[in-house]
Design a protein around this motif. Structure first.
Motif, short mmCIF file in Angstrom:
data_model
loop_
_atom_site.label_atom_id
_atom_site.label_comp_id
_atom_site.label_asym_id
_atom_site.label_seq_id
_atom_site.Cartn_x
_atom_site.Cartn_y
_atom_site.Cartn_z
N HIS A 135 0.82 -1.05 0.18
CA HIS A 135 0.11 -0.15 -0.09
C HIS A 135 1.03 1.14 -0.02
O HIS A 135 0.52 2.46 -0.31
N LYS A 136 2.07 1.08 0.65
CA LYS A 136 2.88 2.40 0.35
C LYS A 136 3.66 2.41 -0.83
O LYS A 136 3.60 3.56 -1.37
N ILE A 137 4.16 1.45 -1.44
CA ILE A 137 4.82 1.64 -2.70
C ILE A 137 3.87 2.03 -3.78
O ILE A 137 4.26 2.46 -4.83
N ARG A 138 2.77 1.76 -3.70
CA ARG A 138 1.68 2.24 -4.60
C ARG A 138 1.46 3.85 -4.75
O ARG A 138 0.55 4.13 -5.66
N ARG A 139 1.61 4.55 -3.71
CA ARG A 139 1.31 5.92 -3.61
C ARG A 139 2.08 6.48 -4.65
O ARG A 139 3.13 6.16 -5.17
N LYS A 140 1.25 7.42 -5.00
CA LYS A 140 1.78 8.47 -6.13
C LYS A 140 3.06 8.96 -5.98
O LYS A 140 4.06 9.03 -6.87
N ARG A 141 3.37 9.53 -4.88
CA ARG A 141 4.78 10.12 -4.50
C ARG A 141 5.92 9.30 -4.74
O ARG A 141 6.89 9.89 -5.29
N TRP A 142 5.85 8.18 -4.67
CA TRP A 142 7.02 7.06 -4.91
C TRP A 142 7.10 6.68 -6.36
O TRP A 142 8.19 6.79 -6.79
N GLY A 143 6.13 7.08 -7.08
CA GLY A 143 6.31 6.96 -8.36
C GLY A 143 6.96 8.21 -9.01
O GLY A 143 7.90 8.22 -9.79
N VAL A 144 6.68 9.34 -8.49
CA VAL A 144 7.15 10.62 -8.67
C VAL A 144 8.68 10.71 -8.55
O VAL A 144 9.39 11.02 -9.25
N VAL A 145 8.99 10.17 -7.31
CA VAL A 145 10.29 10.28 -6.88
C VAL A 145 11.23 9.37 -7.65
O VAL A 145 12.39 9.75 -8.30
N SER A 146 10.68 8.13 -7.94
CA SER A 146 11.77 7.16 -8.85
C SER A 146 11.62 7.51 -9.96
O SER A 146 13.01 7.58 -10.75
N CYS A 147 10.66 8.22 -10.90
CA CYS A 147 11.14 8.73 -12.22
C CYS A 147 11.84 9.80 -12.01
O CYS A 147 12.62 10.05 -13.27
N ALA A 148 11.71 10.96 -11.30
CA ALA A 148 12.69 11.88 -11.05
C ALA A 148 13.90 11.48 -11.00
O ALA A 148 15.21 11.88 -11.61
#
Length: 329
Positions: A135-148
């Motif tokens: 549930h934590k890894i699915r949060r949008k902020r982790w996607g944004v951080v990883s893509c950045a």
């Protein structure tokens, strides 16, 4: 004999050597790049529209997939220039800046795609092997951080490459040299840095992630459930990209540069390695085609959204009704 920027002109055996690599460049590269351009533009614009207009809510996986789409579309901009260049039989008329841009974007797409696929593999690993954290890894902020991080790392590892590309004029003909055809002494160590950091390290990470995922999928009685089948297909597709698309390119690029560093290399071998390296370049970016089915396996309702936005369900229903009427009649 006229000059050729791709070989050592001190090799007297060149006069009697094959020109298979010239033929491959003139006919194979425009055909492959043209096909990749057509499929890539249609497929990735369609995928982007589905993500922007229909997929809700966005999760971390969605953000990674959208960035992968954008990376592929950015590469599409350079393909018409490369097709035009090879159709003209290695005659570059667009200036050194556009030459450097086209060559740089090829590598940016390659290593950016590798890192985005690696990120997605790590996220998939956490979601399946450590479900308590899913549930934590699915949060949008982790996607944004990883893509950045992917964009920053890719730009950082490729920042020296832009000025390494050069044009060369021989016999009133301008060449836009690919990476392995530039100064071999300069690019040899840097090519290994790119191979190790840009390909081998992500490959190890991906293999470890999927080894642990496969071990996890073996547990439990429900081996045939849809999620497990989708996970296995995803693993096969990612590993196919790394093995079929990326591996030959890196191996053959190393051989190509090595033969240029050894002037005593047999002429036939030199041309053969060059031809194989040329063949590997479009194959390296075929991951653009392999990425398209990834979107339906990413677990963010892409398939359902695609059906809804293009009304495929209505088309299917009408076809089924026509079949029933034909059977009745």
């Amino acid at each position: 004999m006229s000059g050729n920027p791709y070989y050592d002109m001190t090799n007297n055996s060149l006069d009697n050597c094959t020109d298979v690599d010239d033929k491959v460049k003139r006919y194979y590269l425009p055909a492959m790049y043209g096909a990749i351009f057509i499929v890539g533009v249609i497929g990735n614009i369609t995928a982007l529209l589905v993500y922007l207009l229909k997929v809700r809510p966005w999760k971390s996986s969605t953000i990674i997939m959208v960035n992968l789409v954008l990376t592929d579309l950015l590469f599409m901009i350079s393909l018409p220039f490369l097709v035009y260049y090879y159709v003209l039989n290695d005659s570059w008329t667009l200036g050194i800046t556009v030459c450097r841009f086209a060559r740089f974007i090829f590598h940016f797409n390659l290593y950016g795609s590798i890192l985005f696929l690696t990120c997605f593999s790590i996220f998939r690993y956490v979601a399946i092997v450590h479900p308590q954290h899913s549930h934590k890894i699915r949060r949008k902020r982790w996607g944004v951080v990883s893509c950045a991080l992917v964009w920053v790392v890719t730009v950082a590892e490729l920042s020296p490459i832009f000025n390494l590309f050069a044009t060369m004029e021989i016999d009133n003909k301008t060449y836009c040299l690919d990476f392995a055809s530039n100064d071999a002494q300069k690019i040899w160590p840097y090519s290994w840095v790119l191979t190790v950091l840009g390909y081998l390290v992500p490959l190890v990470v991906v293999c470890v992630c999927y080894w642990r995922i496969i071990e996890k999928l073996k547990e439990g009685p429900h081996m045939g459930c849809k999620k497990r089948v989708r996970a296995r297909r995803f693993i096969v597709l990612i590993l196919t990209c790394f093995a079929v698309c990326f591996l030959p390119f890196h191996v053959l690029r190393a051989f190509r540069i090595y033969t240029r560093l050894t002037p005593e290399t047999n002429c036939m071998l030199d041309h053969g390695v060059h031809a194989a390296y040329i063949i590997s370049r479009p194959i390296a970016v075929l991951n653009i085609i392999f990425n398209l089915p990834l979107y339906t396996l990413s677990g963010d309702s892409f398939k359902q959204a695609f059906v809804e936005i293009f009304k495929c369900d209505k088309f299917k229903s009408s076809n089924e009704r026509l079949v029933q009427l034909a059977v009745i009649s």
